[in-house]
Design a protein around this motif. Structure first.
Motif, short mmCIF file in Angstrom:
data_model
loop_
_atom_site.label_atom_id
_atom_site.label_comp_id
_atom_site.label_asym_id
_atom_site.label_seq_id
_atom_site.Cartn_x
_atom_site.Cartn_y
_atom_site.Cartn_z
N ARG A 65 0.83 -1.20 0.00
CA ARG A 65 0.00 0.00 0.00
C ARG A 65 0.87 1.26 0.00
O ARG A 65 0.57 2.26 -0.64
N MET A 66 2.00 1.18 0.74
CA MET A 66 2.94 2.32 0.83
C MET A 66 3.46 2.71 -0.55
O MET A 66 3.61 3.88 -0.87
N LYS A 68 2.06 2.24 -3.31
CA LYS A 68 0.97 2.88 -4.06
C LYS A 68 0.86 4.35 -3.65
O LYS A 68 0.78 5.23 -4.50
N THR A 69 0.90 4.60 -2.35
CA THR A 69 0.76 5.99 -1.90
C THR A 69 1.96 6.82 -2.35
O THR A 69 1.79 7.95 -2.81
N GLN A 70 3.17 6.24 -2.25
CA GLN A 70 4.36 7.05 -2.56
C GLN A 70 4.60 7.22 -4.05
O GLN A 70 5.03 8.26 -4.50
N ARG A 71 4.35 6.16 -4.84
CA ARG A 71 4.72 6.22 -6.27
C ARG A 71 3.53 6.17 -7.21
O ARG A 71 3.67 6.24 -8.43
N GLY A 72 2.34 5.96 -6.64
CA GLY A 72 1.16 5.82 -7.48
C GLY A 72 1.14 4.50 -8.22
O GLY A 72 0.53 4.39 -9.29
N TYR A 95 -7.90 0.16 -1.39
CA TYR A 95 -6.85 0.73 -2.24
C TYR A 95 -6.43 -0.18 -3.38
O TYR A 95 -5.49 0.11 -4.11
#
Ligand code: SAM
Ligand code: SF4
Length: 461
Positions: A65-66, A68-72, A95
């Motif tokens: 998930r991280m 996804k949040t950081q790099r899309g 997500y």
């Protein structure tokens, strides 16, 4: 160029599916990365066979998930949990971008395009149950430099073992037409593959225009192929014809994975395995007579609902009697939609600590037997197909015997060569020693070294 990372859980079928996914992604100009933190696309190829595998998948998703949040990065779930949970998984994991079943691998480009362009969350879990199913063909170029390869010959399972979720996640059996299988094997041989493993949930009920025994014999005749293996088999399909194939064709490797599941007849009946221990042993005796020295491995479930101490002791006795080369043993895990999962309470659940204690005893016994069987190899010269450098020591070579015993050895033979190795040390899982002679050099020379890097990331049982 965008990068992808595939995290694979489960059996060889899933590892193979992940390879097909990487081929599809390669054609979309994605390149593989071994570091999830650098990925633009993360796919979890999941296993539903036991609850633990599902839990592991959920905790891995939490980690990604991280990214996804950081790099899309896009996040997708494929495989058996995807097929089982479908859109419920999107609800459970807000997500997550997409969910796709084992039959939707070829649709990945479409799925990813919909996610990217329409910002849609996609679920693609339609089954193609009939003969219209087109098996994804492995791209032989991705196998160049390798020595062994898996070839899918069928999918799904028509059995109804009461503990097993596979018929619900992989659907009905569909066999791949034999000319397709043989063509893929021939193409693989041309790029240097020496050993193929024919795979399916239930390979010996194959019906792709030949019997499974005939398919094995034809595969063994493909020029360049030196060894043929297969997995997995149900004991009720261990036909006389298949046993005869082992007797007449030495290229069919002398290793048989024959999952027995339990050593007690009443439990086998509840498992809906449709053989008795006596019938299993009778088949095995015939196989061993046809191919002396054949290595036999198995799967066992302990703590199936209603399994008494006496039932479990029978599994211990069977293990001693057969002297399996190795066993994959699991504690029973109740699965959705399966008879044993639904009726566990009324059939008599086995307490968790009893399951664990039984598993430990069984595994200890098996380790001892594996150790003894491997120790019998000490001082012998064994024939090894070299696969590349040893994982443990880059100065050593690694390969396997026809019985599927792993061997690490001092030597210099290239991947794809057949050598003899004098065994100097043994352990329950491996042999080690020194190269004595090169019996045959590879017909297609591999790159200077190496076990080729799989474009996959992690494979977990
Ligand atoms: N088709 C193979 C056969 O019939 O023997 C087995 C395939 S299954 C993917 C691999 C193994 O997982 C099984 O042989 C069984 O031992 C184990 N397994 C399946 N369902 C299970 C469950 N509910 N709990 C524990 N182990 C299970
Ligand atoms: Fe599952 Fe039984 Fe089919 Fe094997 S034969 S995949 S254990 S249902």
């Amino acid at each position: 160029m965008k990068r992808y990372f595939i995290h694979t859980f489960g059996c060889q079928m899933n590892v193979n599916d992940s390879l097909r996914m990487s081929e599809v992604l390669g054609r979309m100009s994605y390149s593989p990365t071994h570091n999830a933190d650098e990925a633009d696309l993360i796919i979890l190829n999941t296993c539903a066979i036991r609850e633990k595998a599902e839990d592991k998948m959920l905790s891995a998703l939490g980690r990604y998930r991280m990214v996804k949040t950081q790099r899309g990065a896009l996040l997708g779930v494929g495989g058996c949990v995807a097929q089982q949970e479908k859109d419920k998984l999107l609800k459970k994991v807000p997500y997550l971008d997409f969910v796709f079943g084992p039959d939707a691998i070829a649709k990945l480009p479409e799925i990813i395009e919909r996610v990217e362009q329409d910002r849609a969350r996609v679920v693609e879990t339609v089954w193609v149950d009939s003969e219209e199913y087109v098996f994804p063909r492995a791209d032989p170029e991705t196998s160049r430099g390798k020595v062994t390869e898996f070839v899918t010959v069928m999918k799904g399972c028509d059995n109804v073992c009461s503990f097993c979720v596979v018929p619900h996640t992989r659907g009905r059996e569909v066999s791949r037409p034999f000319p397709d299988v043989l063509q893929e094997v021939a193409e693989l041989a041309k790029v240097g593959i020496r050993e193929v493993t024919l795979i399916g949930q239930n390979v010996n009920s194959y019906q792709g225009g030949l019997s499974f025994a005939q398919l094995l014999l034809r595969t063994a005749e493909v020029p360049g192929i030196a060894r043929v293996r297969f997995t997995t088999s149900h004991p009720h399909d261990l036909s006389d014809e298949l046993i005869e194939a082992f007797r007449v064709q030495p290229k069919i490797a002398p290793h048989f994975h024959l999952p027995v599941q339990c050593g007690s007849d009443p439990i086998l009946k509840k498992m809906r395995r449709d053989y008795t221990v006596e019938q299993y042993l009778e088949r095995l005796a015939k196989l061993r007579a046809a191919r002396p020295g054949i290595a036999v491995t198995t799967d066992i479930i302990v703590g199936f609902p209603g399994e008494s101490d006496e039932d479990f002791e029978k599994t211990m006795t069977l293990t001693e009697q057969v002297r399996y080369e190795n066993q994959f043993s699991f504690i029973f895990s109740p699965r959705p939609k399966t008879a044993a999962g639904i009726h566990e309470k009324s059939w008599g659940p086995v307490p968790h600590e009893v399951k664990i204690a039984r598993l430990e005893r069984l595994q200890k016994l098996q380790r001892q037997i594996s150790g003894e069987l491997m120790a019998e190899q000490l001082g012998r010269e064994v024939e090894v197909l070299v696969e590349g450098a040893s994982k443990f020591d880059p100065n050593k070579r690694f390969g396997r015997t026809a019985e599927n015993r792993t061997v690490n050895f001092e030597g210099d033979a290239p991947a794809g060569a057949f050598v003899t190795v004098k065994v100097e040390r043994t352990s329950p899982n491996a042999l080690s020693g020194k190269q004595v002679a090169v019996l045959e050099l590879p017909q297609v020379m591999p790159p200077p070294d190496a076990r080729p890097q799989m474009p996959l990331s992690i494979a977990e049982a």
